[in-house]
Enzyme design. Structure first.
Site, mmCIF file in Angstrom:
data_model
loop_
_atom_site.group_PDB
_atom_site.id
_atom_site.type_symbol
_atom_site.label_atom_id
_atom_site.label_comp_id
_atom_site.label_asym_id
_atom_site.label_seq_id
_atom_site.Cartn_x
_atom_site.Cartn_y
_atom_site.Cartn_z
ATOM 1 N N GLU A 142 0.590 -1.127 0.106
ATOM 2 C CA GLU A 142 0.059 -0.068 -0.067
ATOM 3 C C GLU A 142 0.682 1.181 0.044
ATOM 4 O O GLU A 142 0.507 2.154 -0.474
ATOM 5 C CB GLU A 142 -0.867 0.017 1.061
ATOM 6 C CG GLU A 142 -2.062 0.911 0.975
ATOM 7 C CD GLU A 142 -3.042 1.029 2.257
ATOM 8 O OE1 GLU A 142 -2.959 1.135 3.320
ATOM 9 O OE2 GLU A 142 -4.408 0.907 1.787
ATOM 10 N N HIS A 162 5.556 -27.092 3.055
ATOM 11 C CA HIS A 162 4.604 -27.895 2.563
ATOM 12 C C HIS A 162 3.598 -27.327 1.688
ATOM 13 O O HIS A 162 2.564 -28.035 1.479
ATOM 14 C CB HIS A 162 3.887 -28.556 3.937
ATOM 15 C CG HIS A 162 4.770 -29.174 4.720
ATOM 16 N ND1 HIS A 162 5.389 -30.564 4.724
ATOM 17 C CD2 HIS A 162 5.496 -28.745 6.002
ATOM 18 C CE1 HIS A 162 6.220 -30.640 5.671
ATOM 19 N NE2 HIS A 162 6.250 -29.576 6.432
ATOM 20 N N LYS A 212 -13.742 2.122 -3.520
ATOM 21 C CA LYS A 212 -14.953 2.468 -2.474
ATOM 22 C C LYS A 212 -15.989 3.123 -3.146
ATOM 23 O O LYS A 212 -17.076 3.047 -2.844
ATOM 24 C CB LYS A 212 -14.244 3.240 -1.319
ATOM 25 C CG LYS A 212 -13.163 2.808 -0.356
ATOM 26 C CD LYS A 212 -12.458 3.616 0.302
ATOM 27 C CE LYS A 212 -11.126 3.188 0.917
ATOM 28 N NZ LYS A 212 -10.428 3.883 1.749
HETATM 29 O O1 F6P Z 1 -8.613 1.536 2.222
HETATM 30 C C1 F6P Z 1 -7.364 1.574 2.655
HETATM 31 C C2 F6P Z 1 -7.284 2.318 3.958
HETATM 32 O O2 F6P Z 1 -7.375 3.592 3.921
HETATM 33 C C3 F6P Z 1 -6.055 2.114 4.848
HETATM 34 O O3 F6P Z 1 -4.917 2.944 4.243
HETATM 35 C C4 F6P Z 1 -6.480 2.183 6.361
HETATM 36 O O4 F6P Z 1 -5.281 1.681 7.120
HETATM 37 C C5 F6P Z 1 -7.671 1.520 6.022
HETATM 38 O O5 F6P Z 1 -8.231 1.856 4.977
HETATM 39 C C6 F6P Z 1 -8.383 1.618 7.444
HETATM 40 O O6 F6P Z 1 -8.730 2.862 7.392
HETATM 41 P P1 F6P Z 1 -9.489 3.628 8.666
HETATM 42 O O7 F6P Z 1 -8.545 3.730 9.741
HETATM 43 O O8 F6P Z 1 -9.877 5.104 8.463
HETATM 44 O O9 F6P Z 1 -10.828 3.064 8.967
#
Ligand code: F6P
Length: 543
Positions: free
Chosen positions: A360, A391, A511
């Site tokens: 990431e 394994h 998203k």
């Molecule tokens: O979608 C990726 C992300 O933004 C990550 O970088 C982050 O760790 C995760 O989602 C959770 O985000 P949050 O802590 O804001 O819920």
């Protein structure tokens, strides 16, 4: 073509035509003291690079490349709060989260290190309340079960660490059973809830943004569960939430909107990246597991690595060496797969943690100058407990067609105080497997006699570059050092590649599209605007 437009880049390319073409077993024949020359230690940690396709000269050239890429300046910027996360206009100050109270760092006229310690003190008070059995649920019974609801950085770090350090659970404390829930589909949570007592269960809603749909969906489910359990008593909802929910976030307003009162908030800051947040109050589950004293030891270990990274010359600097040898493998030897192989069941979640940390952060193809890069960046990284992977996918490592670089991670000492001779023996067996596998992967069947008489399907070509990381023992301190080692490794690579490791724009579009698709999943008459495959799948789901 010069990969990094630096003199050392050209030198490394030339060098790769000689050393890079050698078999690791030949490098050992040419220099039987490779281990002495190519292993480096700091504190209770040793990194052995002798099974990499490198020589002393490679290390020198890589250190020069790091210098020519201004790494020193970037490290200073990282530590001093310069806004190096340019696309989000913020600093990345995870090093401040583990700085001792005696230091100070001004940001917007506030001392962030003092703020960090105020929050740690608040967290300590909370942890004490749980450990002394004083946090009561809606029937007046002490809370004995805590469920962390979060995802990504708000899950993986606390999950990995509390699992790795379980044996440091303080014996004198009220024992808290700890669970982690992340899956959006509700399967983690619904299976778990069936086994829990709502009167004695508390949920930590961990989310930097407090807007991640996965987490909010699980949180809503948990709230409904608590409300249903209490339906006859009719406790007011505010009170139920106060007794059964804590929020950890950089957004107090959103926690309030959700219904968590400020007395139950723990804060951290937007300058803490999600995947760099286990050191912050996101580490609450860790502190509940190992106690606050051990949590502070974890921070101290990371801080020790921070100092080493900041102060050591590049050719002695563990994170720099780990990173630069990665650069050598990826950009000069063309290796784009990386296996993380902990030989220690306590580190079972390290591979998935590093998947997020590395991919990431550095899974990017656009430079800080907004240009498309013409070289590879982060490799595909995956892993598993080494002995289990032996394994499973080791077949590919030994005899597949792909070059893969491997990190072997193990502890020299374990079970020293155990009465069980069998356990002590298991530790030795485990270590012998760790050493055997890196030996064969790097050296191939040159390590056995008469290998050349075997049919090809029984031969091991070797030459897979391996690093071995040895910790003396696994403690909160050494574990803190290990994770900080990888964090800084990722940072160094981002500097060489000229990318921003602290944003993650690549995960945003998914998203938005998922939110847009939801109405069509709920009501298939709304699928007309979609592409042919998505339309077909939605129709099939509704059939
Ligand atoms: O979608 C990726 C992300 O933004 C990550 O970088 C982050 O760790 C995760 O989602 C959770 O985000 P949050 O802590 O804001 O819920």
């Amino acid at each position: 073509m010069n990969l990094f437009k630096k003199e050392a880049g050209t030198d490394l390319q030339e060098h790769s035509l000689t050393v890079g073409k050698q078999h690791i077993s030949n490098l050992f024949k040419q220099n039987p003291n490779r281990f002495e020359e190519l292993s480096f230690s700091f504190g209770d940690m040793l990194l052995d690079f002798s099974k990499q396709r490198v020589t002393k000269k490679t290390i020198k050239l890589l250190s020069t490349l790091a210098e020519q890429c201004d790494l020193k300046k970037w490290i200073n910027d990282l530590y001093s709060g310069v806004k190096i996360n340019t696309s989000e206009d913020r600093p990345a100050l995870h090093t401040a989260l583990r700085s001792p109270r005696t230091l100070s760092l001004q940001l917007n006229n506030e001392d962030v290190i003092q703020q960090v310690h105020e929050n740690l003190d608040r967290m300590e008070t909370l942890v004490e309340k749980f450990h002394s059995g004083q946090w009561l649920g809606y029937t007046g019974s002490p809370i004995n079960t805590v469920v962390n609801i979060g995802v990504g950085g708000s899950d993986l770090g606390p999950f990995m660490t509390s699992k790795a350090l379980t044996e440091f659970t303080p014996s004198s404390k009220n024992k808290i059973e700890l669970h982690f829930v992340s899956s959006m589909d509700g399967s983690h949570l619904s299976n778990l809830l069936e086994t829990l007592d709502p009167c004695r269960t508390l949920f930590i809603i961990s989310s930097k943004s407090f807007s991640t749909i996965d987490t909010l969906a699980n949180a809503a489910n948990a709230r409904e569960w608590i409300k249903q359990a209490d339906q006859h008593a009719n406790t007011p909802e505010e009170l139920l939430i106060k007794q059964h929910f804590i929020g950890v976030s950089a957004s107090p307003e959103k926690m309030i909107q959700w219904g968590i009162p400020s007395s139950n908030h723990l804060y951290f800051w937007d300058w803490t990246g999600g995947r760099y947040s286990l050191w912050s109050t996101i580490g609450l589950p860790i502190a509940l597991r190992i106690g606050m004293q051990n949590f502070r030891e974890l921070l101290a270990g990371a801080h020790e690595m921070d100092n080493h990274f900041k102060e050591s010359p590049f050719d002695q600097n563990l994170p720099v060496l780990l990173a630069m040898i990665g650069i050598w493998n990826i950009n000069f030897l063309g290796i784009t797969a990386h296996a993380i192989l902990p030989y220690d069941g306590r580190l079972s979640h390290l591979p998935s943690y590093l998947e997020q940390l590395e991919m990431e952060s550095n899974g990017k193809c656009i430079s800080r100058q907004n240009e498309t890069l013409n070289f590879n960046t982060c490799p595909i990284l995956w892993g598993e407990i080494g002995t289990n992977a032996q394994h499973a996918f080791y077949q590919l490592l030994h005899q597949g067609t792909l070059p893969v670089m491997c990190d072997f991670i193990a502890c020299s000492k374990r079970y020293e105080n155990s009465n069980s001779n069998e356990l002590k023996r298991q530790h030795q067996l485990n270590l012998s497997n760790c050493l055997a596998q890196s030996q064969i992967l790097a050296l191939g069947d040159s390590v056995i006699e008469n290998a050349e008489n075997s049919p090809l399907y029984k031969r091991y070509r070797g030459n897979q570059p391996c690093t071995t990381i040895l910790l003396e023992r696994l403690t909160p301190h050494t574990f803190g050092m290990l994770i900080a080692l990888y964090e800084h490794k990722v940072f160094v690579q981002s500097v060489i590649w000229d990318i921003n490791p602290f944003d993650q724009w690549g995960v945003e579009l998914g998203k938005t599209i998922a939110t847009n698709l939801l109405p069509a999943i709920e009501d298939p008459s709304r699928i007309n605007e979609l592409d042919n495959s998505t339309r077909g799948l939605i129709s099939h789901i509704h059939r």
